[in-house]
Design a protein around this motif. Structure first.
Motif, PDB file in Angstrom:
ATOM      1  N   CYS A  40       0.839  -1.202   0.000  1.00  0.00           N
ATOM      2  CA  CYS A  40       0.000   0.000   0.000  1.00  0.00           C
ATOM      3  C   CYS A  40       0.873   1.251   0.000  1.00  0.00           C
ATOM      4  CB  CYS A  40      -0.913   0.022   1.225  1.00  0.00           C
ATOM      5  SG  CYS A  40      -2.127  -1.325   1.285  1.00  0.00           S
ATOM      6  N   ILE A  41       0.323   2.352  -0.521  1.00  0.00           N
ATOM      7  CA  ILE A  41       1.010   3.642  -0.463  1.00  0.00           C
ATOM      8  C   ILE A  41       0.391   4.537   0.607  1.00  0.00           C
ATOM      9  CG2 ILE A  41       1.667   3.509  -2.891  1.00  0.00           C
ATOM     10  CD1 ILE A  41      -0.607   5.560  -3.429  1.00  0.00           C
ATOM     11  N   TYR A  42      -0.809   4.182   1.067  1.00  0.00           N
ATOM     12  CA  TYR A  42      -1.485   4.924   2.134  1.00  0.00           C
ATOM     13  C   TYR A  42      -2.386   3.965   2.899  1.00  0.00           C
ATOM     14  CZ  TYR A  42      -4.793   7.929   4.552  1.00  0.00           C
ATOM     15  OH  TYR A  42      -5.575   8.508   5.519  1.00  0.00           O
ATOM     16  N   THR A  43      -2.401   4.092   4.234  1.00  0.00           N
ATOM     17  CA  THR A  43      -3.301   3.285   5.058  1.00  0.00           C
ATOM     18  C   THR A  43      -3.874   4.150   6.173  1.00  0.00           C
ATOM     19  OG1 THR A  43      -1.590   2.561   6.636  1.00  0.00           O
ATOM     20  CG2 THR A  43      -1.918   1.205   4.659  1.00  0.00           C
ATOM     21  N   SER A  44      -5.092   3.854   6.576  1.00  0.00           N
ATOM     22  CA  SER A  44      -5.710   4.533   7.717  1.00  0.00           C
ATOM     23  C   SER A  44      -6.611   3.543   8.444  1.00  0.00           C
ATOM     24  CB  SER A  44      -6.520   5.755   7.264  1.00  0.00           C
ATOM     25  OG  SER A  44      -7.577   5.372   6.409  1.00  0.00           O
ATOM     26  N   THR A  45      -6.528   3.559   9.773  1.00  0.00           N
ATOM     27  CA  THR A  45      -7.362   2.701  10.613  1.00  0.00           C
ATOM     28  C   THR A  45      -7.915   3.555  11.746  1.00  0.00           C
ATOM     29  OG1 THR A  45      -5.916   0.819  10.122  1.00  0.00           O
ATOM     30  CG2 THR A  45      -7.471   0.566  11.941  1.00  0.00           C
ATOM     31  N   ILE A 104     -10.070   9.759   1.305  1.00  0.00           N
ATOM     32  CA  ILE A 104     -10.309   8.325   1.425  1.00  0.00           C
ATOM     33  C   ILE A 104     -11.501   8.096   2.348  1.00  0.00           C
ATOM     34  CG2 ILE A 104      -9.338   6.103   2.139  1.00  0.00           C
ATOM     35  CD1 ILE A 104      -7.947   7.311  -0.249  1.00  0.00           C
ATOM     36  N   ILE A 105     -12.412   7.235   1.945  1.00  0.00           N
ATOM     37  CA  ILE A 105     -13.533   6.842   2.796  1.00  0.00           C
ATOM     38  C   ILE A 105     -13.236   5.456   3.352  1.00  0.00           C
ATOM     39  CG2 ILE A 105     -16.000   6.343   2.900  1.00  0.00           C
ATOM     40  CD1 ILE A 105     -16.415   8.310   0.630  1.00  0.00           C
ATOM     41  N   GLU A 142     -12.879   1.036  11.486  1.00  0.00           N
ATOM     42  CA  GLU A 142     -12.921   1.300  10.049  1.00  0.00           C
ATOM     43  C   GLU A 142     -11.495   1.347   9.508  1.00  0.00           C
ATOM     44  OE1 GLU A 142     -15.031   4.937   9.569  1.00  0.00           O
ATOM     45  OE2 GLU A 142     -16.942   4.123  10.291  1.00  0.00           O
ATOM     46  N   GLU A 143     -11.351   0.926   8.258  1.00  0.00           N
ATOM     47  CA  GLU A 143     -10.016   0.930   7.655  1.00  0.00           C
ATOM     48  C   GLU A 143     -10.108   1.288   6.177  1.00  0.00           C
ATOM     49  OE1 GLU A 143      -6.489  -1.567   9.001  1.00  0.00           O
ATOM     50  OE2 GLU A 143      -7.292  -2.761   7.343  1.00  0.00           O
ATOM     51  N   GLY A 144      -9.111   2.020   5.712  1.00  0.00           N
ATOM     52  CA  GLY A 144      -9.020   2.368   4.300  1.00  0.00           C
ATOM     53  C   GLY A 144      -7.574   2.286   3.848  1.00  0.00           C
ATOM     54  N   TYR A 145      -7.374   2.144   2.553  1.00  0.00           N
ATOM     55  CA  TYR A 145      -6.011   2.073   2.033  1.00  0.00           C
ATOM     56  C   TYR A 145      -6.016   2.342   0.536  1.00  0.00           C
ATOM     57  CZ  TYR A 145      -7.717  -2.645   0.956  1.00  0.00           C
ATOM     58  OH  TYR A 145      -8.480  -3.701   0.526  1.00  0.00           O
ATOM     59  N   ILE A 146      -4.855   2.711   0.030  1.00  0.00           N
ATOM     60  CA  ILE A 146      -4.629   2.784  -1.413  1.00  0.00           C
ATOM     61  C   ILE A 146      -3.538   1.777  -1.726  1.00  0.00           C
ATOM     62  CG2 ILE A 146      -3.962   4.198  -3.375  1.00  0.00           C
ATOM     63  CD1 ILE A 146      -4.881   6.641  -1.873  1.00  0.00           C
ATOM     64  N   LYS A 147      -3.882   0.794  -2.505  1.00  0.00           N
ATOM     65  CA  LYS A 147      -2.969  -0.301  -2.815  1.00  0.00           C
ATOM     66  C   LYS A 147      -2.262  -0.043  -4.147  1.00  0.00           C
ATOM     67  CE  LYS A 147      -3.021  -5.366  -3.228  1.00  0.00           C
ATOM     68  NZ  LYS A 147      -1.925  -5.587  -2.283  1.00  0.00           N
ATOM     69  N   ASP A 190      -3.341  23.238   1.731  1.00  0.00           N
ATOM     70  CA  ASP A 190      -2.137  23.475   2.526  1.00  0.00           C
ATOM     71  C   ASP A 190      -1.375  22.175   2.765  1.00  0.00           C
ATOM     72  OD1 ASP A 190      -3.901  22.261   4.234  1.00  0.00           O
ATOM     73  OD2 ASP A 190      -3.505  23.584   5.933  1.00  0.00           O
ATOM     74  N   GLY A 191      -1.523  21.242   1.845  1.00  0.00           N
ATOM     75  CA  GLY A 191      -0.809  19.976   1.939  1.00  0.00           C
ATOM     76  C   GLY A 191      -0.915  19.245   0.614  1.00  0.00           C
ATOM     77  N   LEU A 192      -0.363  18.058   0.561  1.00  0.00           N
ATOM     78  CA  LEU A 192      -0.454  17.221  -0.632  1.00  0.00           C
ATOM     79  C   LEU A 192      -1.771  16.461  -0.580  1.00  0.00           C
ATOM     80  CD1 LEU A 192       1.189  16.216  -3.142  1.00  0.00           C
ATOM     81  CD2 LEU A 192       1.878  14.288  -1.718  1.00  0.00           C
ATOM     82  N   LEU A 193      -2.615  16.688  -1.552  1.00  0.00           N
ATOM     83  CA  LEU A 193      -3.954  16.102  -1.552  1.00  0.00           C
ATOM     84  C   LEU A 193      -4.015  14.967  -2.562  1.00  0.00           C
ATOM     85  CD1 LEU A 193      -7.245  18.134  -1.428  1.00  0.00           C
ATOM     86  CD2 LEU A 193      -7.005  16.249  -3.039  1.00  0.00           C
ATOM     87  N   PHE A 194      -4.504  13.802  -2.114  1.00  0.00           N
ATOM     88  CA  PHE A 194      -4.678  12.710  -3.067  1.00  0.00           C
ATOM     89  C   PHE A 194      -5.789  11.771  -2.621  1.00  0.00           C
ATOM     90  CE2 PHE A 194      -1.225  11.045  -0.305  1.00  0.00           C
ATOM     91  CZ  PHE A 194      -1.785   9.848   0.109  1.00  0.00           C
ATOM     92  N   GLY A 195      -6.298  11.020  -3.572  1.00  0.00           N
ATOM     93  CA  GLY A 195      -7.354  10.063  -3.286  1.00  0.00           C
ATOM     94  C   GLY A 195      -7.435   9.029  -4.385  1.00  0.00           C
ATOM     95  N   ALA A 196      -8.187   7.972  -4.119  1.00  0.00           N
ATOM     96  CA  ALA A 196      -8.381   6.895  -5.088  1.00  0.00           C
ATOM     97  C   ALA A 196      -9.860   6.558  -5.130  1.00  0.00           C
ATOM     98  CB  ALA A 196      -7.554   5.668  -4.715  1.00  0.00           C
ATOM     99  N   PRO A 197     -10.656   7.349  -5.871  1.00  0.00           N
ATOM    100  CA  PRO A 197     -12.107   7.161  -5.864  1.00  0.00           C
ATOM    101  C   PRO A 197     -12.567   5.824  -6.406  1.00  0.00           C
ATOM    102  CG  PRO A 197     -11.439   8.663  -7.609  1.00  0.00           C
ATOM    103  CD  PRO A 197     -10.234   8.436  -6.748  1.00  0.00           C
ATOM    104  N   ASN A 198     -11.752   5.174  -7.222  1.00  0.00           N
ATOM    105  CA  ASN A 198     -12.170   3.905  -7.821  1.00  0.00           C
ATOM    106  C   ASN A 198     -11.543   2.695  -7.153  1.00  0.00           C
ATOM    107  OD1 ASN A 198     -13.700   5.253  -9.766  1.00  0.00           O
ATOM    108  ND2 ASN A 198     -11.912   5.535 -11.070  1.00  0.00           N
ATOM    109  N   MET A 199     -10.922   2.914  -5.983  1.00  0.00           N
ATOM    110  CA  MET A 199     -10.262   1.785  -5.338  1.00  0.00           C
ATOM    111  C   MET A 199     -11.291   0.810  -4.804  1.00  0.00           C
ATOM    112  SD  MET A 199      -9.016   3.124  -1.597  1.00  0.00           S
ATOM    113  CE  MET A 199     -10.196   3.434  -0.292  1.00  0.00           C
TER     114      MET A 199
END
Length: 205
Positions: A40-45, A104-105, A142-147, A190-199
């Protein structure tokens, strides 16, 4: 703010990268905390506790029950994006020292009920490893990630260093301006913004 171009970067500009970019890991990859999803390049729990703060007046329109964020883990690392059409690659500096604004949701993996007298062994072990109480109670995890391999969108400062194109955190707060055609008001970045809507969402349990 126009479409992203990897071939015409001569000075730092605020850029929006379309969803046609494929993410791949750099020298360091991440693993999600609960489901143990790797590469993964991003994870959140996020762990929420259901609590009753106390009695309130009868005419209070708000519920006296609420979910409280009790614990959270969010990690990001440097990664690459590759244009599907041209194959050109850029380095996104999202690792140590970077303020990341993730779009990320998280998906709900665990939700206990009042009938739950003992937590599952998996959840109990996860809590103990983080010095959290493993006592049975109302919890929501809850958990989310970008793989790696996901399509991503990125907003940041684009610059070239030697032969490497990089997208980095803006040095100061910037505004996107009004996007009237999309009915969007100005947004301060005011930061680096990114997301993966189709993940693909993590599976719910």
């Amino acid at each position: 703010m126009g479409p992203f171009s990897l071939t015409s970067i001569s000075s730092p500009i605020l850029t929006s990268v379309s969803q046609l970019q494929v993410a791949s890991c750099g020298s360091v990859s991440l693993e999600s905390s609960y489901e143990k999803v790797n590469q993964c390049i991003y994870t959140s729990t996020l762990l929420y506790e259901f609590e009753e703060p106390g009695l309130k007046p009868i005419d209070d329109m708000k519920s006296c029950f609420q979910w409280r964020l009790a614990y959270s883990e969010r990690y990001s690392t440097d990664f690459y994006i590759t244009d599907r059409r041209s194959g050109i690659r850029a380095l996104v500096k999202a690792g140590t020292g970077c303020k990341v604004i993730p779009l990320i949701i998280e998906s709900r993996l665990v939700k206990t009920t009042r009938k739950c007298k003992v937590l599952s062994s998996t959840l109990g072990k996860w809590l103990i490893e983080r010095n959290l109480s493993a006592e049975a109670r109302l919890l929501r995890l809850e958990e989310g990630y970008i793989k790696e391999g996901s399509s991503v969108s990125v907003i940041g400062m684009c610059q070239r260093q030697n032969d490497t194109v990089m997208i980095v955190q803006p040095q100061e707060t910037l505004s996107t301006g009004c996007l009237w055609r999309k009915l969007l008001l100005p947004v301060d970045v005011d930061g680096l913004l990114f997301g993966a809507p189709n993940m693909a969402d993590p599976a719910s349990h």
